[in-house]
Design a protein around this motif. Structure first.
Motif, PDB file in Angstrom:
ATOM      1  N   GLY A 208       0.809  -1.209   0.000  1.00 50.13           N
ATOM      2  CA  GLY A 208       0.000   0.000   0.000  1.00 50.13           C
ATOM      3  C   GLY A 208       0.840   1.255   0.000  1.00 50.13           C
ATOM      4  N   LEU A 209       0.184   2.387   0.139  1.00 47.75           N
ATOM      5  CA  LEU A 209       0.835   3.686   0.088  1.00 47.75           C
ATOM      6  C   LEU A 209       1.429   4.011   1.445  1.00 47.75           C
ATOM      7  CD1 LEU A 209       1.222   5.935  -2.017  1.00 47.75           C
ATOM      8  CD2 LEU A 209      -0.778   7.065  -1.041  1.00 47.75           C
ATOM      9  N   PHE A 210       2.806   4.105   1.507  1.00 45.49           N
ATOM     10  CA  PHE A 210       3.529   4.397   2.731  1.00 45.49           C
ATOM     11  C   PHE A 210       3.216   3.396   3.837  1.00 45.49           C
ATOM     12  CE2 PHE A 210       2.548   8.784   0.996  1.00 45.49           C
ATOM     13  CZ  PHE A 210       3.669   8.790   0.197  1.00 45.49           C
ATOM     14  N   GLY A 211       3.000   2.139   3.447  1.00 52.14           N
ATOM     15  CA  GLY A 211       2.717   1.126   4.441  1.00 52.14           C
ATOM     16  C   GLY A 211       1.313   1.198   5.006  1.00 52.14           C
ATOM     17  N   GLY A 212       0.443   2.021   4.416  1.00 49.63           N
ATOM     18  CA  GLY A 212      -0.926   2.163   4.905  1.00 49.63           C
ATOM     19  C   GLY A 212      -1.873   1.307   4.103  1.00 49.63           C
ATOM     20  N   PHE A 213      -3.081   1.833   3.854  1.00 46.46           N
ATOM     21  CA  PHE A 213      -4.098   1.059   3.150  1.00 46.46           C
ATOM     22  C   PHE A 213      -3.671   0.791   1.713  1.00 46.46           C
ATOM     23  CE2 PHE A 213      -7.222   2.355   6.457  1.00 46.46           C
ATOM     24  CZ  PHE A 213      -7.680   1.087   6.737  1.00 46.46           C
ATOM     25  N   GLY A 214      -3.716  -0.484   1.357  1.00 49.18           N
ATOM     26  CA  GLY A 214      -3.440  -0.912   0.003  1.00 49.18           C
ATOM     27  C   GLY A 214      -4.304  -2.118  -0.290  1.00 49.18           C
ATOM     28  N   VAL A 215      -3.943  -2.861  -1.326  1.00 45.67           N
ATOM     29  CA  VAL A 215      -4.715  -4.046  -1.686  1.00 45.67           C
ATOM     30  C   VAL A 215      -4.748  -5.044  -0.533  1.00 45.67           C
ATOM     31  CG1 VAL A 215      -4.883  -5.958  -3.335  1.00 45.67           C
ATOM     32  CG2 VAL A 215      -4.171  -3.706  -4.115  1.00 45.67           C
ATOM     33  N   ASP A 216      -3.696  -5.070   0.287  1.00 43.30           N
ATOM     34  CA  ASP A 216      -3.644  -6.004   1.418  1.00 43.30           C
ATOM     35  C   ASP A 216      -4.805  -5.808   2.393  1.00 43.30           C
ATOM     36  OD1 ASP A 216      -1.401  -7.096   0.393  1.00 43.30           O
ATOM     37  OD2 ASP A 216      -0.052  -6.512   2.016  1.00 43.30           O
ATOM     38  N   GLY A 362      22.777  16.096   5.625  1.00 41.33           N
ATOM     39  CA  GLY A 362      21.592  15.734   4.858  1.00 41.33           C
ATOM     40  C   GLY A 362      21.597  14.267   4.473  1.00 41.33           C
ATOM     41  N   ALA A 363      22.775  13.761   4.070  1.00 41.08           N
ATOM     42  CA  ALA A 363      22.885  12.342   3.716  1.00 41.08           C
ATOM     43  C   ALA A 363      22.638  11.458   4.928  1.00 41.08           C
ATOM     44  CB  ALA A 363      24.269  12.066   3.130  1.00 41.08           C
ATOM     45  N   LEU A 364      23.158  11.875   6.087  1.00 35.86           N
ATOM     46  CA  LEU A 364      22.951  11.103   7.308  1.00 35.86           C
ATOM     47  C   LEU A 364      21.468  11.049   7.674  1.00 35.86           C
ATOM     48  CD1 LEU A 364      24.136   9.602   9.741  1.00 35.86           C
ATOM     49  CD2 LEU A 364      24.403  11.820  10.894  1.00 35.86           C
ATOM     50  N   ILE A 365      20.782  12.187   7.537  1.00 30.44           N
ATOM     51  CA  ILE A 365      19.339  12.227   7.818  1.00 30.44           C
ATOM     52  C   ILE A 365      18.584  11.328   6.837  1.00 30.44           C
ATOM     53  CG2 ILE A 365      17.293  13.719   7.769  1.00 30.44           C
ATOM     54  CD1 ILE A 365      19.057  15.972   8.823  1.00 30.44           C
ATOM     55  N   THR A 366      18.983  11.374   5.563  1.00 34.87           N
ATOM     56  CA  THR A 366      18.326  10.555   4.535  1.00 34.87           C
ATOM     57  C   THR A 366      18.447   9.067   4.841  1.00 34.87           C
ATOM     58  OG1 THR A 366      18.750  12.235   2.847  1.00 34.87           O
ATOM     59  CG2 THR A 366      18.291   9.991   2.081  1.00 34.87           C
ATOM     60  N   PHE A 367      19.659   8.623   5.154  1.00 32.21           N
ATOM     61  CA  PHE A 367      19.874   7.199   5.434  1.00 32.21           C
ATOM     62  C   PHE A 367      19.187   6.780   6.739  1.00 32.21           C
ATOM     63  CE2 PHE A 367      23.922   7.916   2.878  1.00 32.21           C
ATOM     64  CZ  PHE A 367      23.338   7.433   1.715  1.00 32.21           C
ATOM     65  N   THR A 368      19.125   7.702   7.706  1.00 29.48           N
ATOM     66  CA  THR A 368      18.439   7.402   8.958  1.00 29.48           C
ATOM     67  C   THR A 368      16.947   7.208   8.717  1.00 29.48           C
ATOM     68  OG1 THR A 368      20.063   8.704  10.207  1.00 29.48           O
ATOM     69  CG2 THR A 368      17.976   8.213  11.293  1.00 29.48           C
ATOM     70  N   ILE A 369      16.363   8.069   7.876  1.00 31.98           N
ATOM     71  CA  ILE A 369      14.940   7.951   7.549  1.00 31.98           C
ATOM     72  C   ILE A 369      14.661   6.628   6.841  1.00 31.98           C
ATOM     73  CG2 ILE A 369      13.091   8.900   6.098  1.00 31.98           C
ATOM     74  CD1 ILE A 369      14.194  11.670   6.714  1.00 31.98           C
ATOM     75  N   ARG A 370      15.527   6.264   5.892  1.00 35.59           N
ATOM     76  CA  ARG A 370      15.338   5.006   5.170  1.00 35.59           C
ATOM     77  C   ARG A 370      15.432   3.809   6.115  1.00 35.59           C
ATOM     78  NH1 ARG A 370      15.646   4.966  -0.449  1.00 35.59           N
ATOM     79  NH2 ARG A 370      16.183   2.758  -0.353  1.00 35.59           N
ATOM     80  N   ALA A 371      16.300   3.915   7.131  1.00 35.21           N
ATOM     81  CA  ALA A 371      16.477   2.803   8.053  1.00 35.21           C
ATOM     82  C   ALA A 371      15.323   2.694   9.048  1.00 35.21           C
ATOM     83  CB  ALA A 371      17.797   2.952   8.815  1.00 35.21           C
ATOM     84  N   LEU A 372      14.859   3.846   9.548  1.00 39.11           N
ATOM     85  CA  LEU A 372      13.815   3.836  10.580  1.00 39.11           C
ATOM     86  C   LEU A 372      12.409   3.780   9.991  1.00 39.11           C
ATOM     87  CD1 LEU A 372      15.264   6.479  13.092  1.00 39.11           C
ATOM     88  CD2 LEU A 372      15.487   3.988  13.143  1.00 39.11           C
ATOM     89  N   ALA A 373      12.243   4.327   8.790  1.00 40.81           N
ATOM     90  CA  ALA A 373      10.910   4.352   8.159  1.00 40.81           C
ATOM     91  C   ALA A 373      11.032   3.907   6.709  1.00 40.81           C
ATOM     92  CB  ALA A 373      10.304   5.760   8.241  1.00 40.81           C
ATOM     93  N   PRO A 374      11.106   2.594   6.467  1.00 33.31           N
ATOM     94  CA  PRO A 374      11.272   2.087   5.096  1.00 33.31           C
ATOM     95  C   PRO A 374      10.134   2.489   4.161  1.00 33.31           C
ATOM     96  CG  PRO A 374      11.674   0.357   6.715  1.00 33.31           C
ATOM     97  CD  PRO A 374      11.086   1.509   7.458  1.00 33.31           C
ATOM     98  N   SER A 375       8.966   2.825   4.720  1.00 34.36           N
ATOM     99  CA  SER A 375       7.845   3.218   3.872  1.00 34.36           C
ATOM    100  C   SER A 375       8.044   4.593   3.258  1.00 34.36           C
ATOM    101  CB  SER A 375       6.546   3.207   4.685  1.00 34.36           C
ATOM    102  OG  SER A 375       6.626   4.102   5.786  1.00 34.36           O
ATOM    103  N   ILE A 376       9.035   5.368   3.767  1.00 30.04           N
ATOM    104  CA  ILE A 376       9.349   6.680   3.181  1.00 30.04           C
ATOM    105  C   ILE A 376      10.632   6.514   2.377  1.00 30.04           C
ATOM    106  CG2 ILE A 376       9.844   9.098   3.641  1.00 30.04           C
ATOM    107  CD1 ILE A 376       8.340   8.867   6.235  1.00 30.04           C
TER     108      ILE A 376
END
Length: 419
Positions: A208-216, A362-376
């Motif tokens: 689904g969208l950002f880990g929310g409502f989707g076909v699942d 900025g790169a550190l923030i980006t990689f942190t977001i990807r690690a903590l919130a894979p839906s973003i």
């Protein structure tokens, strides 16, 4: 200026940074904040744009949506009275479009329950229970018009199910895993809002969208069964899939003409329905992210302005502290342009260091977001890395020009007398 002179001035600039560490750090702090905000937000928006484009592409580039209410409106109270008064679409409208628009491969109608407030849809099997799913009534051609809904196990709603209004349901994978963690769901009877339904299929996994409502999170039943059990829901949507060899724009015009005839709209009156393609959702998303980009630009500009003023101040102090040095350099033949370039290079180096630190943050923030919130799906692009360097260098050149020009215009005799 020769390469050796550039190298010498660069070493002088770096030596200035080393000798005044605290003052230099405070000076470039604004630039670091500005560049960090630009890089991190740009990474998030770039990643989300690619993610949204892929989701919209999964709907199909040849897909058109016919609705009573213009897409994008979230509440009837915000709509003009003439739109609220529009007639509801009918289940037979899809069949009519298939008969009158030759460029269509499929046309199908669907309806769904929208959970508002305390009213929620519930499904149970034995002791297992799930709620807040999306219950949608569909026709057999729905999966052909919307490829995103692909059955992985079992089958989809058939014409026989539709004709006899059978109590059958196709569920999303998340619902299947919650209700049937250790058994095969196909053929099992579940209770959907208190009514017994036979599970005939399970959709392919879709987060689904950002880990929310989707076909699942969907539970799909025959449209006739939906209408029988939820007669209070009158809103109907139509989905039309254009043949690959047909022009979408021409098909859109044909659909509008057919619907106007179907709904008996006078030739001088506006449409009492809306037709949109998948790009509409992309345009809507771009409008939403545009506000975020504007806000980020304001915040970044403030940080860069503060950093630029700091660079200008430290360069003015540097000019004052090195007045005798400037006089000596002029006395032995340095031109105004040499002095100007020297101080501009120092200012650019100062802001450039801030830009590099901002990119790293900025790169550190980006990689942190990807690690903590894979839906973003934040994505750091080379374009914005280069832009961060250029922005920082531009700030140094702009705010460093006045101190550099002031140093270049100093009188060498006055400089040599300065104590």
């Amino acid at each position: 200026m020769t390469r050796s002179e550039v190298r010498e001035n660069l070493l002088v600039a770096l030596d200035t940074l080393r000798s005044r560490k605290v003052r230099s750090a405070l000076t470039i702090l604004g630039i670091v904040i500005g560049v960090t905000s630009v890089i991190s937000v740009a990474a998030i928006i770039d990643g989300l744009n690619g993610y949204i484009q892929n989701r919209i592409r999964s709907l199909g580039s040849q897909t058109l949506f016919v609705t009573r209410i213009p897409p994008g409106f979230t509440g009837l109270s915000r709509l003009p009275a003439n739109i609220r008064a529009r007639k509801y679409l009918q289940f037979g409208d899809a069949r009519y479009l298939m008969e009158t628009v030759p460029s269509l491969a499929y046309a199908t109608a669907f309806a769904q329950r929208i959970n508002l407030g305390e009213v929620t849809d519930q499904m149970s099997y034995g002791n297992q229970h799930v709620e807040r799913m999306i219950v949608r009534g569909v026709e057999p051609d729905y999966t052909n018009a919307v490829p995103l809904f692909t059955v992985n196990e079992g089958r989809f709603v058939s014409p026989f199910d539709l004709e006899h209004s059978r109590d059958v349901v196709v569920i999303g994978l998340a619902i299947a895993e919650a209700l049937f963690p250790h058994v095969d769901p196909i053929g099992k009877n579940v209770r959907l809002n208190g009514r017994l339904y036979e599970v005939i299929g399970v959709f392919q996994k879709d987060p689904g969208l950002f880990g929310g409502f989707g076909v699942d999170q969907f539970a799909v039943i025959p449209l006739t069964n939906f209408h029988k059990n939820y007669p209070e829901i009158r809103e109907v949507w139509l989905i039309a899939s254009v043949r690959p060899d047909a022009d979408v724009g021409r098909a859109r015009d044909d659909i509008i003409e057919a619907m106007r005839r179907r709904r008996r709209v006078p030739h001088h009156a506006e449409n009492d329905f809306d037709v949109a393609d998948a790009n509409f959702f992309l345009d809507l998303w771009n409008q939403l992210t545009g506000a975020m980009v504007l806000l980020t630009g304001v915040i970044s500009s403030i940080g860069l302005l503060v950093g630029g003023i700091g660079v200008m101040n430290i360069m003015l102090i540097s000019v004052t502290e090195r007045t005798q040095e400037i006089g000596i350099r002029k006395a032995i033949g340095a031109r105004r342009s040499d002095i100007r370039v020297q101080f501009l290079l120092e200012a650019t180096t100062l802001s450039g260091v801030g830009g590099v630190l901002g990119i790293l943050c900025g790169a550190l923030i980006t990689f942190t977001i990807r690690a903590l919130a894979p839906s973003i799906p934040a994505t750091l692009s080379v374009f914005w890395i280069v832009m961060g360097v250029l922005i920082a260098a531009g700030v140094g050149l702009f705010f460093g020009f006045y101190p550099a020009n002031r140093a270049a215009n100093l009188d060498p005799i006055v400089c040599l007398r300065y104590e």
